[in-house]
Design a protein around this motif. Structure first.
Motif, PDB file in Angstrom:
ATOM      1  N   ASN A 173       0.837  -1.194   0.000  1.00  0.00           N
ATOM      2  CA  ASN A 173       0.000   0.000   0.000  1.00  0.00           C
ATOM      3  C   ASN A 173       0.878   1.252   0.000  1.00  0.00           C
ATOM      4  OD1 ASN A 173       0.911   0.239   2.642  1.00  0.00           O
ATOM      5  ND2 ASN A 173      -0.991  -0.518   3.558  1.00  0.00           N
ATOM      6  N   ASP A 174       0.246   2.419   0.144  1.00  0.00           N
ATOM      7  CA  ASP A 174       1.001   3.674   0.076  1.00  0.00           C
ATOM      8  C   ASP A 174       2.049   3.761   1.179  1.00  0.00           C
ATOM      9  OD1 ASP A 174      -0.460   4.417  -2.117  1.00  0.00           O
ATOM     10  OD2 ASP A 174      -1.858   5.702  -1.011  1.00  0.00           O
ATOM     11  N   ASP A 175       1.701   3.321   2.396  1.00  0.00           N
ATOM     12  CA  ASP A 175       2.677   3.352   3.488  1.00  0.00           C
ATOM     13  C   ASP A 175       3.862   2.434   3.178  1.00  0.00           C
ATOM     14  OD1 ASP A 175       1.175   5.131   4.937  1.00  0.00           O
ATOM     15  OD2 ASP A 175       0.213   3.601   6.188  1.00  0.00           O
ATOM     16  N   GLY A 176       3.557   1.289   2.600  1.00  0.00           N
ATOM     17  CA  GLY A 176       4.628   0.368   2.234  1.00  0.00           C
ATOM     18  C   GLY A 176       5.566   0.960   1.200  1.00  0.00           C
ATOM     19  N   MET A 177       5.006   1.682   0.235  1.00  0.00           N
ATOM     20  CA  MET A 177       5.845   2.325  -0.787  1.00  0.00           C
ATOM     21  C   MET A 177       6.743   3.380  -0.160  1.00  0.00           C
ATOM     22  SD  MET A 177       3.586   2.621  -4.291  1.00  0.00           S
ATOM     23  CE  MET A 177       2.074   3.230  -3.547  1.00  0.00           C
ATOM     24  N   ASN A 178       6.183   4.181   0.733  1.00  0.00           N
ATOM     25  CA  ASN A 178       6.972   5.243   1.367  1.00  0.00           C
ATOM     26  C   ASN A 178       8.121   4.677   2.202  1.00  0.00           C
ATOM     27  OD1 ASN A 178       5.322   7.235   0.277  1.00  0.00           O
ATOM     28  ND2 ASN A 178       3.946   7.273   2.044  1.00  0.00           N
ATOM     29  N   LEU A 179       7.902   3.510   2.781  1.00  0.00           N
ATOM     30  CA  LEU A 179       8.911   2.890   3.648  1.00  0.00           C
ATOM     31  C   LEU A 179       9.850   1.938   2.892  1.00  0.00           C
ATOM     32  CD1 LEU A 179       6.529   2.031   6.620  1.00  0.00           C
ATOM     33  CD2 LEU A 179       8.326   3.775   6.641  1.00  0.00           C
ATOM     34  N   ARG A 180       9.633   1.798   1.578  1.00  0.00           N
ATOM     35  CA  ARG A 180      10.394   0.813   0.775  1.00  0.00           C
ATOM     36  C   ARG A 180      10.305  -0.569   1.414  1.00  0.00           C
ATOM     37  NH1 ARG A 180      11.805   3.650  -3.930  1.00  0.00           N
ATOM     38  NH2 ARG A 180      12.659   5.680  -3.358  1.00  0.00           N
ATOM     39  N   ALA A 181       9.124  -0.887   1.953  1.00  0.00           N
ATOM     40  CA  ALA A 181       8.958  -2.112   2.719  1.00  0.00           C
ATOM     41  C   ALA A 181       9.153  -3.357   1.879  1.00  0.00           C
ATOM     42  CB  ALA A 181       7.569  -2.132   3.361  1.00  0.00           C
ATOM     43  N   ASN A 182       8.870  -3.266   0.583  1.00  0.00           N
ATOM     44  CA  ASN A 182       8.991  -4.457  -0.260  1.00  0.00           C
ATOM     45  C   ASN A 182      10.437  -4.932  -0.392  1.00  0.00           C
ATOM     46  OD1 ASN A 182       9.402  -2.060  -1.704  1.00  0.00           O
ATOM     47  ND2 ASN A 182       8.925  -3.011  -3.661  1.00  0.00           N
ATOM     48  N   TYR A 183      11.403  -4.043  -0.221  1.00  0.00           N
ATOM     49  CA  TYR A 183      12.809  -4.449  -0.302  1.00  0.00           C
ATOM     50  C   TYR A 183      13.208  -5.294   0.906  1.00  0.00           C
ATOM     51  CZ  TYR A 183      13.634  -1.415  -4.319  1.00  0.00           C
ATOM     52  OH  TYR A 183      13.607  -0.855  -5.566  1.00  0.00           O
ATOM     53  N   GLY A 184      12.944  -4.783   2.088  1.00  0.00           N
ATOM     54  CA  GLY A 184      13.258  -5.555   3.288  1.00  0.00           C
ATOM     55  C   GLY A 184      12.450  -6.837   3.362  1.00  0.00           C
ATOM     56  N   LEU A 185      11.199  -6.778   2.883  1.00  0.00           N
ATOM     57  CA  LEU A 185      10.347  -7.956   2.924  1.00  0.00           C
ATOM     58  C   LEU A 185      10.865  -9.057   2.005  1.00  0.00           C
ATOM     59  CD1 LEU A 185       7.811  -9.463   3.775  1.00  0.00           C
ATOM     60  CD2 LEU A 185       6.569  -8.262   1.953  1.00  0.00           C
ATOM     61  N   LYS A 186      11.253  -8.693   0.790  1.00  0.00           N
ATOM     62  CA  LYS A 186      11.753  -9.733  -0.120  1.00  0.00           C
ATOM     63  C   LYS A 186      13.041 -10.353   0.444  1.00  0.00           C
ATOM     64  CE  LYS A 186      11.215  -9.416  -4.606  1.00  0.00           C
ATOM     65  NZ  LYS A 186      10.478 -10.659  -5.000  1.00  0.00           N
ATOM     66  N   TRP A 187      13.897  -9.543   0.996  1.00  0.00           N
ATOM     67  CA  TRP A 187      15.115 -10.090   1.595  1.00  0.00           C
ATOM     68  C   TRP A 187      14.765 -11.027   2.747  1.00  0.00           C
ATOM     69  CZ3 TRP A 187      19.630 -11.665   0.843  1.00  0.00           C
ATOM     70  CH2 TRP A 187      20.559 -11.844   1.876  1.00  0.00           C
ATOM     71  N   HIS A 188      13.789 -10.636   3.568  1.00  0.00           N
ATOM     72  CA  HIS A 188      13.344 -11.510   4.658  1.00  0.00           C
ATOM     73  C   HIS A 188      12.830 -12.834   4.097  1.00  0.00           C
ATOM     74  CE1 HIS A 188      11.460 -12.719   8.473  1.00  0.00           C
ATOM     75  NE2 HIS A 188      10.436 -13.104   7.727  1.00  0.00           N
ATOM     76  N   ALA A 189      12.052 -12.775   3.012  1.00  0.00           N
ATOM     77  CA  ALA A 189      11.491 -13.988   2.414  1.00  0.00           C
ATOM     78  C   ALA A 189      12.597 -14.876   1.836  1.00  0.00           C
ATOM     79  CB  ALA A 189      10.484 -13.620   1.335  1.00  0.00           C
ATOM     80  N   ILE A 190      13.579 -14.258   1.196  1.00  0.00           N
ATOM     81  CA  ILE A 190      14.710 -15.022   0.656  1.00  0.00           C
ATOM     82  C   ILE A 190      15.415 -15.778   1.778  1.00  0.00           C
ATOM     83  CG2 ILE A 190      17.018 -14.786  -0.354  1.00  0.00           C
ATOM     84  CD1 ILE A 190      15.840 -12.418  -2.011  1.00  0.00           C
ATOM     85  N   CYS A 191      15.685 -15.087   2.875  1.00  0.00           N
ATOM     86  CA  CYS A 191      16.374 -15.726   4.003  1.00  0.00           C
ATOM     87  C   CYS A 191      15.500 -16.812   4.643  1.00  0.00           C
ATOM     88  CB  CYS A 191      16.757 -14.675   5.040  1.00  0.00           C
ATOM     89  SG  CYS A 191      17.997 -13.487   4.466  1.00  0.00           S
ATOM     90  N   ALA A 192      14.196 -16.556   4.729  1.00  0.00           N
ATOM     91  CA  ALA A 192      13.289 -17.543   5.319  1.00  0.00           C
ATOM     92  C   ALA A 192      13.236 -18.806   4.465  1.00  0.00           C
ATOM     93  CB  ALA A 192      11.888 -16.949   5.472  1.00  0.00           C
ATOM     94  N   MET A 193      13.206 -18.639   3.153  1.00  0.00           N
ATOM     95  CA  MET A 193      13.195 -19.802   2.264  1.00  0.00           C
ATOM     96  C   MET A 193      14.529 -20.554   2.329  1.00  0.00           C
ATOM     97  SD  MET A 193      10.323 -20.329   0.959  1.00  0.00           S
ATOM     98  CE  MET A 193       8.756 -19.542   0.619  1.00  0.00           C
ATOM     99  N   LYS A 194      15.593 -19.817   2.442  1.00  0.00           N
ATOM    100  CA  LYS A 194      16.915 -20.446   2.597  1.00  0.00           C
ATOM    101  C   LYS A 194      16.953 -21.270   3.891  1.00  0.00           C
ATOM    102  CE  LYS A 194      21.811 -19.156   2.934  1.00  0.00           C
ATOM    103  NZ  LYS A 194      22.288 -20.210   1.997  1.00  0.00           N
TER     104      LYS A 194
END
Length: 366
Positions: free
Chosen positions: A281-302
């Motif tokens: 959402n808009d708050d997520g875009m402002n916080l660049r949350a998708n970058y930290g989230l994808k990295w978290h997901a990569i590490c979780a899958m690893k």
């Protein structure tokens, strides 16, 4: 299944090839995972599709007493003379019956003789038991991998994109991070410093909150969605094989992290994680949350033990540019392979793009 076979059934026992329909979910998923299959070949994905217009058939192909391959075949009825079509999402899964211990064996690519045996057996089964206009196979194989199918051709209307990005999660976190673009690394570090919590989504209420974000994302990007019940069914049928991760913000200054601002949703087998859905959402875009989230997901899958992280397609759009920042390479799969069964095949494929536009327009009017 034994790692080797003597003599190789793929080469010496073609006459004993048989196709069996598997009806046990536990047995099926165990075998798909054992052969390094893609998550779209798991039983639950077939159940999701069977709740709509499709019917799922799970086929075990045996040669010389050994399992040569597996294929979850989806059948869809078509109107009038077209009758039906069959589709194998990211399959078939092929064993390595020549005894080789290679990475191609790990990911269900198989040796060439076994690939030919399995793909022909699946195609023959679909022709005899379903018929209709033909079959589309979309294997999870790297470009250049061959399967000798009579009358095969590249599909004019692929379902999944062959151009993608697949991360090798056997690499260390430092190696994965160093392969990213400088901007992506900066944005990951920035979002990790924000007042956010990155974790797996665990409740139906949190899923609903993610789906609200998904609707906002779809409106911005202009793509269509299923009903919310469809996505809940994905989670129900795939269960732990469909993890969802989100970046959570606080609803109040001192409150818990209870408000998702970005999410990413997967299907995952033992070897491969495959991004299904995501948005912010808009708050997520402002916080660049998708970058930290994808990295978290990569590490979780690893940490889960998954070896491959597939971002599910690259196009020439903003979302794909975001994906490309996570590595310096791209991957190309073999793409969609069609085998026509009737003279109506070409007519159906010519009409399909128009039919899709009509369906989208009708959905938009309700």
């Amino acid at each position: 299944m034994p790692a080797s076979a003597t003599p190789s059934p793929a080469t010496s026992a073609a006459a004993s090839v048989s196709v069996e329909v598997v009806t046990d979910r536990t047995v099926w998923d165990h075998e798909v995972n054992g052969l390094g299959g893609h998550p779209l070949q798991l039983w639950g994905w077939g159940e999701v599709k069977s709740a709509g217009a499709w019917t799922a058939h799970r086929l075990r192909i045996t040669a010389g007493g050994h399992t040569a391959g597996l294929a979850q075949v989806l059948e869809r009825p078509l109107p009038a003379q077209f009758k039906a079509l069959t589709y194998v999402p990211r399959g078939p899964v092929v064993a390595h019956l020549d005894g080789a211990n290679t990475m191609r064996a790990v990911f269900g690519v198989g040796d060439s003789d076994t690939r030919n045996l399995v793909t022909n057996a699946v195609t023959d089964w679909a022709r005899e038991n379903v018929g209709g206009v033909g079959i589309t196979l979309e294997p999870d194989w790297p470009v250049g991998t061959r399967a000798d199918l009579p009358n095969r051709r590249y599909a004019p209307n692929p379902v999944l994109y062959p151009s993608t990005l697949i991360l090798d999660l056997r690499k260390s976190e430092d190696e994965l991070m160093s392969a990213m673009s400088k901007k992506t690394r900066q944005y990951i570090r920035k979002s990790l410093r924000e007042d956010l919590e990155f974790r797996e989504v665990t409740t139906s209420k949190e899923i609903d909150a993610c789906l609200r974000i998904y609707r906002q994302t779809a409106e911005r990007a202009g793509f269509g969605l299923h009903s919310d019940s469809y996505y809940h069914l994905v989670k129900t049928e795939l269960g732990s094989a469909s993890p969802v991760f989100a970046a959570f913000a606080r609803s109040s200054a001192d409150g818990p992290y209870d408000r998702p601002v970005s999410f990413v949703w997967f299907a995952a087998s033992n070897t491969t994680s495959f991004e299904l859905y995501g948005g912010m959402n808009d708050d997520g875009m402002n916080l660049r949350a998708n970058y930290g989230l994808k990295w978290h997901a990569i590490c979780a899958m690893k940490d889960r033990g998954v070896i491959r992280y597939d971002v599910n397609g690259l196009l020439n759009d903003g979302i794909s540019n975001f994906k490309r920042g996570f590595a310096k390479h791209e991957d190309e799969l073999v793409g969609s392979i069609d085998v026509p069964f009737s003279r109506w095949y070409s007519t159906w494929n010519s009409a399909l793009p128009t039919a899709k536009k009509v369906v989208r327009k009708l959905r938009g009017s309700h």
